[in-house]
Design a protein around this motif. Structure first.
Motif, PDB file in Angstrom:
ATOM      1  N   ASP A  40      12.965  23.410 138.813  1.00 45.87           N
ATOM      2  CA  ASP A  40      12.140  22.356 139.387  1.00 45.87           C
ATOM      3  C   ASP A  40      10.865  22.968 139.942  1.00 45.87           C
ATOM      4  O   ASP A  40      10.907  24.025 140.587  1.00 45.87           O
ATOM      5  CB  ASP A  40      12.889  21.632 140.509  1.00 45.87           C
ATOM      6  CG  ASP A  40      14.022  20.774 139.978  1.00 45.87           C
ATOM      7  OD1 ASP A  40      13.736  19.899 139.142  1.00 45.87           O
ATOM      8  OD2 ASP A  40      15.177  20.992 140.372  1.00 45.87           O
ATOM      9  N   ILE A  92       7.343  27.414 139.352  1.00 46.43           N
ATOM     10  CA  ILE A  92       8.745  27.455 138.932  1.00 46.43           C
ATOM     11  C   ILE A  92       9.224  28.891 139.055  1.00 46.43           C
ATOM     12  O   ILE A  92       8.447  29.837 138.931  1.00 46.43           O
ATOM     13  CB  ILE A  92       8.961  26.943 137.487  1.00 46.43           C
ATOM     14  CG1 ILE A  92       8.184  27.791 136.464  1.00 46.43           C
ATOM     15  CG2 ILE A  92       8.608  25.469 137.374  1.00 46.43           C
ATOM     16  CD1 ILE A  92       8.553  27.523 135.010  1.00 46.43           C
ATOM     17  N   GLN A  99      12.219  18.114 130.906  1.00 42.13           N
ATOM     18  CA  GLN A  99      13.605  17.765 130.621  1.00 42.13           C
ATOM     19  C   GLN A  99      13.741  16.675 129.554  1.00 42.13           C
ATOM     20  O   GLN A  99      14.566  16.824 128.641  1.00 42.13           O
ATOM     21  CB  GLN A  99      14.336  17.350 131.893  1.00 42.13           C
ATOM     22  CG  GLN A  99      15.797  17.058 131.640  1.00 42.13           C
ATOM     23  CD  GLN A  99      16.522  16.592 132.881  1.00 42.13           C
ATOM     24  OE1 GLN A  99      15.915  16.260 133.890  1.00 42.13           O
ATOM     25  NE2 GLN A  99      17.835  16.570 132.804  1.00 42.13           N
ATOM     26  N   HIS A 146      10.943  18.399 136.698  1.00 46.40           N
ATOM     27  CA  HIS A 146      12.192  19.038 136.260  1.00 46.40           C
ATOM     28  C   HIS A 146      12.002  19.582 134.850  1.00 46.40           C
ATOM     29  O   HIS A 146      11.763  18.823 133.914  1.00 46.40           O
ATOM     30  CB  HIS A 146      13.357  18.055 136.309  1.00 46.40           C
ATOM     31  CG  HIS A 146      14.665  18.726 136.094  1.00 46.40           C
ATOM     32  ND1 HIS A 146      15.269  19.506 137.055  1.00 46.40           N
ATOM     33  CD2 HIS A 146      15.468  18.772 135.019  1.00 46.40           C
ATOM     34  CE1 HIS A 146      16.395  19.991 136.578  1.00 46.40           C
ATOM     35  NE2 HIS A 146      16.544  19.563 135.336  1.00 46.40           N
ATOM     36  N   ASP A 180      17.828  25.028 134.155  1.00 49.88           N
ATOM     37  CA  ASP A 180      17.115  23.931 134.807  1.00 49.88           C
ATOM     38  C   ASP A 180      16.286  24.513 135.943  1.00 49.88           C
ATOM     39  O   ASP A 180      16.812  25.284 136.755  1.00 49.88           O
ATOM     40  CB  ASP A 180      18.110  22.931 135.389  1.00 49.88           C
ATOM     41  CG  ASP A 180      18.904  22.228 134.311  1.00 49.88           C
ATOM     42  OD1 ASP A 180      18.603  21.058 134.053  1.00 49.88           O
ATOM     43  OD2 ASP A 180      19.818  22.843 133.740  1.00 49.88           O
ATOM     44  N   SER A 225       9.427  14.325 136.917  1.00 48.59           N
ATOM     45  CA  SER A 225       9.530  14.692 138.337  1.00 48.59           C
ATOM     46  C   SER A 225       9.527  16.208 138.535  1.00 48.59           C
ATOM     47  O   SER A 225      10.153  16.716 139.465  1.00 48.59           O
ATOM     48  CB  SER A 225      10.789  14.081 138.966  1.00 48.59           C
ATOM     49  OG  SER A 225      10.758  12.686 138.859  1.00 48.59           O
TER      50      SER A 225
END
Length: 148
Positions: free
Chosen positions: A84, A91, A49, A33, A82, A31
Motif C-alpha cells: 500500500d 511503497i 490491484q 493498493h 500486496d 486506493s
C-alpha cells in the motif's frame, strides 16, 4: 496508463516514492493498493490491484500439471506481494524482491501501459543496449510495416 522512464532512488529501508504523476490515479483506481511481483527478465512488476487480479486468475486457472506453466505460476503468483502506498506516496519493496531484481539504490521505473517495471539502473541500461541490437539483426517479422 503508465508511460515513460523515471530515475528514482530506493531509501535505506527499501521504500520507493511513486512519481507524483501516478499517485492520484492510483489512489482513485485502487486506493493505493498495489501488487509487486517478479519478472523472468530480473525486474519487478508493479500492478494496481484491479489490473493484477485477472492476470492472477488466468495464471491460477492454467493446468499445474505442465512443468513450464507450474514454474511460471510459482514465479509470478508465488512472489506477488500486496503493498500500500503510504501518505507520502511510497511503497516498501521487500528484501526478497529487491534481491531477486538486484536492486541497488539507483533504480528506474518504466511505464508499460497497465503496469510499471522496476529495474536496477545498471540493468536497465543493459536492457536498452539489448533492445537497440535489433538494428543489427533486422526487425522481427511481426513489426514489418509498423510505423511510428
Amino acid at each position: 496508463m503508465f508511460r515513460g522512464v523515471t530515475q528514482l532512488s530506493l531509501d535505506a529501508k527499501g521504500r520507493l516514492a511513486i512519481p507524483a504523476r501516478y499517485r492520484s490515479e492510483l489512489m482513485s483506481t485502487c486506493s493505493g493498493h498495489l501488487i509487486v511481483t517478479v519478472d523472468p527478465s530480473k525486474c519487478l512488476l508493479i500492478y494496481p490491484q484491479p489490473a493484477w487480479e485477472p492476470i492472477e486468475q488466468k495464471l491460477n486457472n492454467l493446468s499445474s500439471f505442465d512443468t513450464v506453466t507450474r514454474n511460471l505460476q510459482r514465479l509470478l503468483v508465488g512472489n506477488a506481494c500486496d503493498v500500500d502506498m503510504d501518505a507520502a506516496g511510497r511503497i516498501l519493496v521487500s528484501p526478497p524482491l529487491r534481491q531477486f531484481a538486484g536492486l541497488s539504490k539507483d533504480v528506474v521505473l518504466v511505464g508499460q501501459g497497465t503496469k510499471l517495471e522496476l529495474w536496477d539502473e545498471a540493468q536497465w541500461n543493459l536492457q536498452i543496449e539489448i533492445a537497440m541490437a535489433f538494428k543489427d539483426s533486422g526487425m522481427p517479422p511481426e513489426l514489418e510495416g509498423f510505423s511510428l
